[in-house]
Design a protein around this motif. Structure first.
Motif, PDB file in Angstrom:
ATOM      1  N   ILE A   1       0.837  -1.203   0.000  1.00  0.00           N
ATOM      2  CA  ILE A   1       0.000   0.000   0.000  1.00  0.00           C
ATOM      3  C   ILE A   1       0.870   1.252   0.000  1.00  0.00           C
ATOM      4  O   ILE A   1       0.581   2.230  -0.699  1.00  0.00           O
ATOM      5  CB  ILE A   1      -0.954  -0.023   1.212  1.00  0.00           C
TER       6      ILE A   1
ATOM      7  N   LEU B   1      -7.880   8.734  -0.524  1.00  0.00           N
ATOM      8  CA  LEU B   1      -8.443   7.407  -0.299  1.00  0.00           C
ATOM      9  C   LEU B   1      -7.368   6.421   0.145  1.00  0.00           C
ATOM     10  O   LEU B   1      -7.544   5.669   1.116  1.00  0.00           O
ATOM     11  CB  LEU B   1      -9.134   6.909  -1.570  1.00  0.00           C
ATOM     12  N   ILE B   2      -6.247   6.428  -0.560  1.00  0.00           N
ATOM     13  CA  ILE B   2      -5.169   5.498  -0.211  1.00  0.00           C
ATOM     14  C   ILE B   2      -4.609   5.823   1.165  1.00  0.00           C
ATOM     15  O   ILE B   2      -4.296   4.919   1.962  1.00  0.00           O
ATOM     16  CB  ILE B   2      -4.074   5.539  -1.284  1.00  0.00           C
TER      17      ILE B   2
ATOM     18  N   GLY C   1      -6.274   7.123   3.653  1.00  0.00           N
ATOM     19  CA  GLY C   1      -7.247   6.633   4.620  1.00  0.00           C
ATOM     20  C   GLY C   1      -7.173   5.142   4.820  1.00  0.00           C
ATOM     21  O   GLY C   1      -7.257   4.632   5.956  1.00  0.00           O
ATOM     22  N   LEU C   2      -6.996   4.409   3.706  1.00  0.00           N
ATOM     23  CA  LEU C   2      -6.866   2.956   3.821  1.00  0.00           C
ATOM     24  C   LEU C   2      -5.624   2.568   4.620  1.00  0.00           C
ATOM     25  O   LEU C   2      -5.647   1.625   5.415  1.00  0.00           O
ATOM     26  CB  LEU C   2      -6.827   2.333   2.414  1.00  0.00           C
ATOM     27  N   CYS C   3      -4.527   3.283   4.377  1.00  0.00           N
ATOM     28  CA  CYS C   3      -3.300   2.992   5.128  1.00  0.00           C
ATOM     29  C   CYS C   3      -3.512   3.222   6.625  1.00  0.00           C
ATOM     30  O   CYS C   3      -3.054   2.438   7.466  1.00  0.00           O
ATOM     31  CB  CYS C   3      -2.163   3.878   4.624  1.00  0.00           C
ATOM     32  N   CYS C   4      -4.232   4.291   6.966  1.00  0.00           N
ATOM     33  CA  CYS C   4      -4.480   4.576   8.385  1.00  0.00           C
ATOM     34  C   CYS C   4      -5.377   3.510   9.008  1.00  0.00           C
ATOM     35  O   CYS C   4      -5.162   3.071  10.148  1.00  0.00           O
ATOM     36  CB  CYS C   4      -5.117   5.952   8.537  1.00  0.00           C
ATOM     37  N   MET C   5      -6.378   3.081   8.251  1.00  0.00           N
ATOM     38  CA  MET C   5      -7.285   2.067   8.781  1.00  0.00           C
ATOM     39  C   MET C   5      -6.569   0.737   8.985  1.00  0.00           C
ATOM     40  O   MET C   5      -6.789   0.035   9.969  1.00  0.00           O
ATOM     41  CB  MET C   5      -8.480   1.896   7.849  1.00  0.00           C
ATOM     42  N   ILE C   6      -5.711   0.384   8.034  1.00  0.00           N
ATOM     43  CA  ILE C   6      -4.981  -0.877   8.152  1.00  0.00           C
ATOM     44  C   ILE C   6      -3.992  -0.814   9.321  1.00  0.00           C
ATOM     45  O   ILE C   6      -3.694  -1.812   9.972  1.00  0.00           O
ATOM     46  CB  ILE C   6      -4.268  -1.200   6.833  1.00  0.00           C
TER      47      ILE C   6
END
Length: 311
Positions: free
Chosen positions: A4, A289-290, A292-297
């Motif tokens: 990611i 978006l990317i 946010g995904l990194c933070c969620m993961i």
């Protein structure tokens, strides 16, 4: 996480390089001017700038229609009595971005072009002429004139320098000094088309810069007393590329140009600008978006929960 982050890094680089990737191809400018006022009656053609991107044949068509050359080089019935010589000068170095650059490849060329553009009674500029790698620019222009004239060119002679690659010329010039012979032997009421190209010739003036050569041509025309019009166009070599996004609308910087409403953005220009804006917004949203995904993961949450013990 590693993949990611790599995708996010690639997206950032893509956003940084997008102006270069989506920018126009390398272009060269074209200038049309004449000490005498003539041309299309639809515009006040003094310091008129057309910011559209032209192909060489589109440029030829515009020079005929908007630049008034249809009254100069087309059939004899349409020849303009106020003109004796039409000159096409094709350069090999100047790019659109060079005109506004602080490091100019030929300052004397920039000076003569700007001076002619601003002081002539009739002048037009086409900052963006796309390079056609399949055909020489001088040949494309002359063929474009002939095709758009309908019944062919109505000039008395088509003289061309030996450094030009031209089909259909009937008078070959050995060097710039031969222009004197053409001007001295011109026939009253007949138009001559002279095609000159920057490059090696058989004479010793091959060391001249484009600016010096163009200045000499203008001086010869003035001294001869001939009524003339000049089209300068450039097909720059690819070996001296500059980023396409560095080209600026240099002619709009002059006070006279700022006061005029001649600069236009046509439908194609508006579509390109809207498209670039949309792509830029999409890239920004993709980065968000990317991220946010990194933070969620990255949030560590337990994979299972203990069941509450009964007391």
């Amino acid at each position: 996480m590693g993949r990611i982050r790599a995708v996010l890094l690639a997206a950032v680089f893509l956003a940084a390089e997008m102006p270069q990737l989506l920018g126009s191809p390398v272009t060269g400018p074209a200038f049309l001017w004449s000490p005498q006022h003539f041309g299309s009656s639809h515009h006040d053609n003094k310091e008129f700038v057309d910011y559209r991107t032209f192909s060489p044949k589109d440029l030829a068509k515009s020079v005929l229609s908007e630049g008034g050359w249809s009254n100069v080089v087309c059939t004899p019935e349409k020849l303009n009595d106020d003109m004796d010589v039409a000159v096409v000068f094709v350069g090999r170095k100047l790019q659109t971005s060079d005109i506004s650059s602080t490091k100019q490849p030929d300052p004397s060329l920039i000076d003569i072009l700007k001076l002619s553009f601003r002081t002539s009674n009739f002048s037009m500029a086409f900052p963006y002429v796309a390079i056609d790698e399949q055909e020489m620019l001088e040949n494309s222009l002359v063929k474009g004139f002939a095709e758009n004239c309908g019944q062919g060119l109505g000039v008395n002679r088509i003289a061309y320098l030996d450094s030009c690659s031209l089909d259909g010329g009937n008078k070959k010039l050995e060097g710039l000094h031969s222009i004197h012979d053409i001007l001295a032997s011109r026939i009253s009421g007949k138009m001559d088309l002279i095609v000159l190209c920057s490059g090696d010739t058989k004479e010793s003036d091959r060391t001249q810069s484009e600016g010096e050569a163009l200045s000499n041509v203008v001086n010869m025309l003035k001294e001869s007393g001939a009524k003339y019009t000049i089209l300068y166009a450039s097909k720059p070599y690819r070996t001296t590329q500059y980023p396409a996004h560095s080209a600026v609308r240099f002619l709009a910087e002059s006070p006279q140009s700022q006061a005029s409403d001649n600069s236009t953005c046509d439908g194609v220009c508006q579509i390109k600008s809207s498209l670039l804006e949309g792509i830029f917004v999409a890239i920004v949203l993709l980065i968000i978006l990317i991220s946010g995904l990194c933070c969620m993961i990255g949030i560590d949450t337990p994979s299972r929960f203990e069941t509450p013990q009964e007391s």
